[in-house]
Design an enzyme around this catalytic site. Sequence first.
Site, short mmCIF file in Angstrom:
data_model
loop_
_atom_site.label_atom_id
_atom_site.label_comp_id
_atom_site.label_asym_id
_atom_site.label_seq_id
_atom_site.Cartn_x
_atom_site.Cartn_y
_atom_site.Cartn_z
N HIS A 127 1.04 -1.21 -0.20
CA HIS A 127 -0.13 0.22 -0.03
C HIS A 127 0.81 0.84 -0.30
CE1 HIS A 127 0.86 -0.59 4.46
NE2 HIS A 127 -0.27 1.46 4.28
N ARG A 210 3.40 11.15 27.36
CA ARG A 210 4.25 11.38 28.37
C ARG A 210 5.64 11.25 27.29
NH1 ARG A 210 6.11 10.27 33.37
NH2 ARG A 210 8.23 9.53 33.34
N LYS A 227 14.17 5.86 32.39
CA LYS A 227 13.19 5.40 33.20
C LYS A 227 11.45 5.00 32.02
CE LYS A 227 14.06 7.38 37.43
NZ LYS A 227 13.44 8.24 38.60
N ARG A 314 -24.04 -14.44 7.85
CA ARG A 314 -22.86 -14.14 8.89
C ARG A 314 -22.87 -16.33 8.94
NH1 ARG A 314 -19.91 -10.83 11.61
NH2 ARG A 314 -19.67 -11.88 12.83
#
Length: 431
Positions: A127, A210, A227, A314
């Site tokens: 792609h 963060r 950390k 289904r």
Amino acid sequence: MFQEEKLINDPIHGYMTFKKWAVEFIDTEEFQRLRDIKQLGASYYVFPGACHNRFEHSLGTAHLAYTLTKKLYEQEGISKQDKDLECVTLAALCHDLGHGPFSHVFDHEVIPELGKVLNHGKIKWKHEDASEMMLDHLYESPKPPSIELGTDDLDFIKALIRGDQKKSDRSPYLFDIVSNSRNSIDVDKFDYLARDCYYLGRKSLFDSSRLMKFAYVKDDQIMYYHKECVNIYEMFHTRYFLHKRIYNHRVTRAINFMIRDALVKANSKYHFEEIIKDPELYIKLNDSILYEIEYSNQTELEDSRKIVKRIRQRKLYKFVNECLIPKNRKGITKENLNECKIANYGKNLKEEDIIVDWQDLNYAKGENNPVEAVKFYKKNYKKKLEVIKLEPDEIRYLFLNSMKKKLFAYMHVIQKRSTQFMRLLKNLQKH
């Protein structure tokens, strides 16, 4: 008068601000097409909440790319060019322009199967190839975006989309932002992990905001505060979980194969091997193709239509069983199943009734631990940044101990009929 900035409210990132030059790309036919391509493809048939599209993911990725690049630009001593900022943002915005119907179903299932059916061998197409094609098409239109991009800029954007640093002489650290081939930590992943979890109703402890806050450029690459190692592991854990429980869910895989078979059988009308090379045709290709097949009266689409109606009702391909098989035994194929047979476990079973689906689940870098390719820093007693290398035990303490030694492939055998032959699989595991 065109506004200089546009605010878009997003459930994942809140208010996202896009500059005029980015909005001009968003408002093109090439980009708007992504509204009609499901982010998680056939997963929507299994998880109804997964109704988000490539459109909003691309917006979120561009927002994060712009935010992270601006944050890194605050650092002293690194290369900062407005044009680079624009190119990185546009690469994030356009990185999925080339996705076909139901996202990865098209490039991972349909196109490879077409190569076999048409005796073309392996069709070398991803792609990303179409993303580059659609980007060129977008910029060559009668009314292209007003932002000035030279050939070098467009080549840089394409290199960023592929994560190929060798094809550009721009600042190397910029290649860690959109598609990071070094350690797989990039804003594309930041967005889709958060977005997919949100729409699936799943929880993730990974905090990309963060991680970006503690990003720092050193030695021409992005590194992170030591950390944040745990936070990075949470990212890879989330990715692993989604691949194992969601993206490769047994029913999702069955529907993937049904969509694949429907589109391959419809190729006599559509000629997908040609469409992927023609932007004028490709721009019209999206998830709606299943509706087009379903409601068509054309005789040549009869077989495809039957498969699509089975999906609606289904009446899906049946998942039989799965087993863990070491990689050195990956020679098991449909032919092996046919040999072991069928004579005792299902006389009416044919080779074409079986699909063997191999799934290698890993942490984005095959058998390798991606965190080993991440550089970290810490502050010394003089409060200066110091590049460090975490000890092997520190890097691997959250990584599955058996991951390197016992990477197994999941063999999903999905029958197009309901004949059960689990004993056959157990025999295969022994051989």
